[in-house]
Design an enzyme around this catalytic site. Sequence first.
Site, PDB file in Angstrom:
ATOM      1  N   ARG A   1      18.769 -33.380  24.058  1.00 15.52           N
ATOM      2  CA  ARG A   1      20.033 -34.087  24.236  1.00 15.52           C
ATOM      3  C   ARG A   1      19.847 -35.098  25.364  1.00 15.52           C
ATOM      4  NH1 ARG A   1      24.429 -33.630  27.824  1.00 15.52           N
ATOM      5  NH2 ARG A   1      26.508 -33.913  26.924  1.00 15.52           N
ATOM      6  N   LEU A   2      19.909 -36.377  25.026  1.00 15.16           N
ATOM      7  CA  LEU A   2      19.730 -37.437  26.026  1.00 15.16           C
ATOM      8  C   LEU A   2      21.083 -37.701  26.683  1.00 15.16           C
ATOM      9  CD1 LEU A   2      17.295 -39.952  24.265  1.00 15.16           C
ATOM     10  CD2 LEU A   2      16.818 -37.795  25.446  1.00 15.16           C
ATOM     11  N   ASP A   3      21.274 -37.111  27.844  1.00  8.92           N
ATOM     12  CA  ASP A   3      22.563 -37.154  28.527  1.00  8.92           C
ATOM     13  C   ASP A   3      22.834 -38.544  29.096  1.00  8.92           C
ATOM     14  OD1 ASP A   3      24.893 -35.819  29.933  1.00  8.92           O
ATOM     15  OD2 ASP A   3      23.761 -36.552  31.662  1.00  8.92           O
ATOM     16  N   ALA A   4      24.052 -39.051  28.829  1.00  4.11           N
ATOM     17  CA  ALA A   4      24.519 -40.324  29.411  1.00  4.11           C
ATOM     18  C   ALA A   4      23.520 -41.453  29.221  1.00  4.11           C
ATOM     19  CB  ALA A   4      24.831 -40.134  30.900  1.00  4.11           C
ATOM     20  N   VAL A   5      22.791 -41.444  28.122  1.00  2.05           N
ATOM     21  CA  VAL A   5      21.693 -42.388  27.941  1.00  2.05           C
ATOM     22  C   VAL A   5      22.178 -43.832  27.783  1.00  2.05           C
ATOM     23  CG1 VAL A   5      21.563 -42.159  25.415  1.00  2.05           C
ATOM     24  CG2 VAL A   5      19.480 -42.681  26.726  1.00  2.05           C
TER      25      VAL A   5
END
Length: 590
Positions: free
Chosen positions: A246-250
């Site tokens: 999960r790429l957070d705040a990407v």
Amino acid sequence: MSKALFEQRVEQHLTSIYEGVDLCMSIEALASMLITTMLRDVPVRDPTPHKNRWDQQDVILIAYGDSIMRYRDANQAVAVPSEPPLHTLHRFMKNQCAGTINALHILPFYPYSSDEGFSVMNYVQVNESLGSWDDIQGIAQDVKLMADLVINHCSSRSRWFENFIQGKEPGLSYFKTASLNDDLSDVVRPRTSPLLNTVQTALGERHVWCTFSPDQVDLDFANPLVLNEFVGIIRHYLDNGIKIFRLDAVAFLWKELNTSCINLAQTHEVIRLLRTLIEHVEPSAIIITETNIPNRENLSYFGNANEAHCIYNFSLPPLLLHTLLSGDSKALKHWMMSMPPAQNGTAYFNFIASHDGIGLRPVEGLLDEDELGKMVNTVSRFGGKVSMRTANNGTSSPYELNIALFDALQGTHKGVDKWGLQRFTCAHAIMFALEGIPGLYIHSLLGTTNDYERFENSQHNRCINRHRWQESALLEKLADQSSHHYHVFTQINNLLAIRKQQDAFHPNATQFTLHLTGALFGFWRQSIDRRQSIFCVYNMSDEPQTLLLADLNLIDTEQWFELISAQAIEQGQQSIELAPYQPLWLSNRQ
């Protein structure tokens, strides 16, 4: 794919990312460094293009590592866990979720300084208060494991930032800075806190970029060494059994002055690069982008089926909440009709509750100001909180609703009523049937209500929906047939057990929105092999509704079944009466 062709693809990504950037090394040398960091001693593997890495059996439970804890003595003033919380969570998955849930998203389990784990101090350690990498590996042997790559920022107490303060590497050149004289008026803000935080360093006063909070310092991916650090982190996660990232705040990853600093072309290209690197080491791995932004911008993270494998379906939670609070499904229908089907090899990640609140930016242009205002007011009346953000014109506006979903659906705009459990179940029956992969927040599975004590202790709005259960108390509630927790848990697991058996609920199966009368909302799913059809119909009101079967165009030569009640549709039957908030799954296969 040959290693030479793999290197060429990586170089192409890097050329696009770093065009106009004065690099400390050549593109070829950078590509070689990243490939060495990712591959180590693993040969290059060939991913199958447009391959679906999921099916209708996949359901992802979302939980913190300490969402459930076993205590030595629960009566002590300060309860002490009798075992690492990851052990407790693992046992819950094996004992309570086996057969219905096959994947787990453990929210940040690293050492952190704030924001419930999202201010990461060390990306390659497990928080000692939760457990160890052995625990992570053990969970990964039993279920598909998803973890956060908190890629936009790290903690101001991380070693990298401490080195920044001291004027040494690694860290000195890792963070985005700006001048107080720079024009930052175009920068899109998700918070009301100042964008720049002034810090004293060994090299003088610096103004560091902080998109989310002063404790979350934004990294500077214009420095390729930062990129290489994260490639190494990804490889470490792969080695420990993590296959879903999960790429957070990407969306905020790349910053350039005189731009919005969100959704920039370089950000998209970094995601494409990471996908190339990851899937040529582990073809079964999945990238999910977490981009809490307006719907059209969110869709762009699919790229041309070459960026995220999955995107968070951020418009679904606020639209579904609006629909169930108002009884009006018009906005939900229009949105669903406008959503393109995901290409093979990509899928929507559907959720209606999470550790964060219910974001409102994703319904910009989908709900009007009056509809938004009513939703904000009703959630506030039901005990929820409202988080704000600063718009470009300097004004504050609602950004997120913070409330346990069970409490958010305890009534309608008219007030609290007796249909809360039915409304809550209906919401999940919609989410489980939609095109895409379901993500189920643990506190929705358990019917957890607002945790006012955690909110008061932290003064953070999101903590209202981040309860920590004592294991014995939870199991007692789940066994008590008079508790709503028992009914929520039982009904959601029943829906999931049915879902798993239906080919038409494959995340990439065909979906069409139905045009039904009154307060009925529905859509049609058809399996990829076209052998199964399911008409999903829901009463979105607190009054009984009549479904005319002629409106569904059921094929007369086939026997039809209502899957949830396990009832056959009688030959010649012309209608079905739906109780308030009742869901129907009508299938031509039992």
